[in-house]
Design an enzyme around this catalytic site. Structure first.
Site, short mmCIF file in Angstrom:
data_model
loop_
_atom_site.label_atom_id
_atom_site.label_comp_id
_atom_site.label_asym_id
_atom_site.label_seq_id
_atom_site.Cartn_x
_atom_site.Cartn_y
_atom_site.Cartn_z
N HIS A 69 -9.22 -4.32 3.36
CA HIS A 69 -7.86 -4.66 2.96
C HIS A 69 -6.86 -3.96 3.87
CE1 HIS A 69 -10.32 -5.08 -0.76
NE2 HIS A 69 -9.58 -6.15 -0.92
N HIS A 70 -5.72 -4.60 4.04
CA HIS A 70 -4.66 -4.06 4.89
C HIS A 70 -4.21 -2.69 4.37
CE1 HIS A 70 -0.20 -4.11 6.14
NE2 HIS A 70 -0.91 -3.72 7.17
N GLY A 71 -4.03 -1.75 5.28
CA GLY A 71 -3.53 -0.42 4.92
C GLY A 71 -2.03 -0.42 4.70
#
Length: 387
Positions: free
Chosen positions: A167-169
């Site tokens: 998942h995107h940080g």
């Protein structure tokens, strides 16, 4: 001076979202048990953290949010701030447990800042989705962002954050989006296909210090590594960080139930070795590693994060190493129907072809889009594979 530090205490298992929630702390316990059984932690004095105080939590979060987290177990559903949802259910002692996770990452950061360690690892950390005023994605307080903020006040002014979670940080990117002292790099499943729906190449921050590499679903080890090497080393060479902070979520594995990338334990092991090498090459050997996502609790997380611990400690575990019988017996007693792997490998080949070979791989769209978005902002030619 010890060159490596490991932060761990069973009290960190208290960050427990309860019931059937996928963010189950048993993954941490099984990792420590496996690393211990394999001898990875032999002779290592595990550092015991204390909870972060409000002064440190307020580096990233607002006072109203801290108050909401404290009162949530009594107020429950009506507290707001992203609490009491399916993703972020309220649990007893939530503030204390969340502050302890932050404290564990701060302890690792402190060991590096004070020169007592060049590398430090905290597998209980990596809560990268928490925002300044709300919980998100199983994350209450953002230990990654708080740790980086603390480091910026204690001797560092150029920090590179690399996020390898599926998942995107987003929470860390948001915290430092306009701060030229922090380079945030996130490799993640394409936001069009996975929550939180952010992390497009055009999100570049101030002067290109936010870097996003969105990968197509089903990307395997060679494609992931092709994309990583096409973007990250060149940027690190230009940015010249004093310290590498890495979020090492393992929900990118092909067996993870919450996402759709197709990496292997062998791929994770290769990623950690690559991060170690980049820290040595570009950051004076200083490397702070934290955990993150990962929801295949038995077959994936313990093996992958044991490889992470081993890599930080320079005690690399051979892929073909069998799983100790003591560990498998423990798992079998607790989960008699679980399918347990036999070795520290998935038997996958992680060999990749570097970008620029004129081939057209599925990940090459992401590579080109990211390079064209950020490379010119760093004085690099996005279309020249030598950059």
């Amino acid at each position: 001076m010890s060159s490596r530090a490991v932060v761990w205490d069973p009290a960190l298992l208290g960050y427990d979202l309860g019931g059937e929630h996928p963010f189950n702390p048993v993954r941490l316990e099984l990792t420590v048990r496996l690393a211990t059984a394999l001898g990875v932690l032999d002779g290592v004095d595990l550092l015991v953290p204390t909870a972060a105080g409000d002064e440190e939590l307020l580096r990233v979060h607002v006072p109203e949010y801290l108050a909401a987290v404290r009162e949530a177990p009594e107020v429950g559903w009506d507290v707001g701030h992203g609490l009491g949802t399916t993703d972020n259910p309220v649990f007893s002692g939530m503030h204390d447990a969340s502050a302890l996770v932050v404290g564990s990452t701060l302890l690792a950061a402190r060991k590096i800042a004070e020169g007592q360690a060049r590398r430090a690892v905290n597998i209980a950390g990596g809560l990268h989705h928490a925002m300044r005023d709300h919980a998100a994605g199983f994350c209450v307080y953002n230990d990654c962002a708080i740790g980086i903020s603390w480091l910026l006040d204690h001797g560092f002014d150029r920090i590179a954050y690399i996020d390898t979670d599926v998942h995107h940080g987003d929470g860390v990117q948001a915290a430092f989006y306009d701060d030229p002292r922090v380079l945030t790099v996130s490799l993640h499943q394409h936001p069009f296909t996975l929550w939180p729906g952010t992390g497009y190449p055009g999100e570049t921050g101030r002067d290109g210090t936010a870097v996003n590499i969105p990968l197509p679903p089903s990307t395997r080890d060679p494609g992931w590594l092709r994309a990583f090497h096409a973007v990250v080393p060149s940027l690190l060479e230009q940015f010249k960080p004093q310290l590498l902070v890495t979020q090492c979520g393992v929900d990118s594995h092909e067996e993870d139930p919450l996402a759709d990338l197709s990496l292997s334990v062998d791929g994770h092991r290769t990623i950690y070795a690559t991060l170690r090498d980049l820290a040595e090459r570009y950051a004076g050997g200083r490397w702070l590693a934290v955990g993150g996502g990962g929801y295949q609790l038995i077959r994936v997380v313990p093996r992958s994060w044991t490889h992470l611990l081993a890599t930080v400690l320079d005690r690399d575990v051979p892929p073909e190493a069998p799983l100790p019988s003591s560990w498998t017996a423990t798992v079998t007693r607790a989960a008699p129907n679980a399918e347990i792997p036999h070795a520290m490998t998935d038997g996958k080949d992680t060999t990749f072809v570097p970008w620029g070979d004129a081939a057209d791989e599925p990940v090459d769209i992401a590579i080109r889009d990211t390079r064209r978005a950020v490379f010119p902002l760093h004085g690099l030619d996005p279309d020249d594979p030598r950059d």
